[in-house]
Design a protein around this motif. Structure first.
Motif, PDB file in Angstrom:
ATOM      1  N   ALA A  96       0.813  -1.213   0.000  1.00  0.00           N
ATOM      2  CA  ALA A  96       0.000   0.000   0.000  1.00  0.00           C
ATOM      3  C   ALA A  96       0.847   1.263   0.000  1.00  0.00           C
ATOM      4  CB  ALA A  96      -0.945  -0.006   1.189  1.00  0.00           C
ATOM      5  N   ASP A  99       1.312   3.819  -3.170  1.00  0.00           N
ATOM      6  CA  ASP A  99       0.483   4.955  -3.582  1.00  0.00           C
ATOM      7  C   ASP A  99       1.080   6.292  -3.155  1.00  0.00           C
ATOM      8  OD1 ASP A  99      -0.116   5.001  -0.896  1.00  0.00           O
ATOM      9  OD2 ASP A  99      -2.289   4.883  -1.147  1.00  0.00           O
ATOM     10  N   ALA A 107      -5.800   2.903  -6.610  1.00  0.00           N
ATOM     11  CA  ALA A 107      -6.508   1.982  -7.506  1.00  0.00           C
ATOM     12  C   ALA A 107      -5.526   1.111  -8.289  1.00  0.00           C
ATOM     13  CB  ALA A 107      -7.399   2.758  -8.468  1.00  0.00           C
ATOM     14  N   GLU A 110      -4.263  -1.553  -6.014  1.00  0.00           N
ATOM     15  CA  GLU A 110      -5.279  -2.604  -5.871  1.00  0.00           C
ATOM     16  C   GLU A 110      -5.298  -3.526  -7.086  1.00  0.00           C
ATOM     17  OE1 GLU A 110      -9.152  -1.038  -4.952  1.00  0.00           O
ATOM     18  OE2 GLU A 110      -8.367   0.202  -3.321  1.00  0.00           O
ATOM     19  N   ASP A 111      -5.117  -2.949  -8.276  1.00  0.00           N
ATOM     20  CA  ASP A 111      -5.088  -3.764  -9.501  1.00  0.00           C
ATOM     21  C   ASP A 111      -3.898  -4.724  -9.515  1.00  0.00           C
ATOM     22  OD1 ASP A 111      -7.365  -2.555 -10.455  1.00  0.00           O
ATOM     23  OD2 ASP A 111      -6.283  -1.170 -11.801  1.00  0.00           O
ATOM     24  N   ALA A 113      -2.780  -6.359  -6.979  1.00  0.00           N
ATOM     25  CA  ALA A 113      -2.884  -7.346  -5.899  1.00  0.00           C
ATOM     26  C   ALA A 113      -2.554  -8.726  -6.463  1.00  0.00           C
ATOM     27  CB  ALA A 113      -4.282  -7.326  -5.302  1.00  0.00           C
TER      28      ALA A 113
END
Length: 120
Positions: A96, A99, A107, A110-111, A113
């Motif tokens: 995380a 970012d 986002a 998250e993509d 992951a």
């Protein structure tokens, strides 16, 4: 003296002979696809060369620019930004934390992951 009909007939015969020679040369001398027994082989495209896939997941703390560019949406500019952030701030504690890098959104993280990890 020759008659006009005989001359016309000779001219027609000479024209047909020349035309026959031209057609024969075109059919069998120039374009061998018209030769008897000639078979064409259907074109098959060569198999695509498989690119060497990186070992997933990619460790963002050890990956170089080329490896980071394997991530979706990451080009040379974003990969360089990740490397610059890592050089300035040290290793990422979590995925995380990406970012915080300029040009990387939550986002996007998250993509990714499952594609990235922050250390072992």
């Amino acid at each position: 003296m020759r008659s006009a009909g005989k001359d016309a007939l000779l001219l027609l015969a000479a024209t047909l002979a020349a035309l026959g020679a031209i057609l024969y040369g075109a059919a069998f001398g120039i374009a061998p696809v018209f030769q008897f027994g000639y078979r064409t082989v259907p074109y098959t495209a060569p198999a695509p060369v498989a690119e060497e896939a990186p070992g997933w997941p990619i460790d963002i703390n050890t990956a170089d620019e080329a490896l980071l560019m394997q991530l979706p949406g990451v080009g040379p500019v974003r990969a360089a930004a990740i490397l610059a952030y890592r050089a300035e701030h040290g290793a990422f504690q979590t995925v995380a934390d990406l970012d915080k890098v300029s040009g990387i959104s939550a986002a996007m993280v998250e993509d990714w992951a499952g594609l990235i990890v922050a250390g072992e």
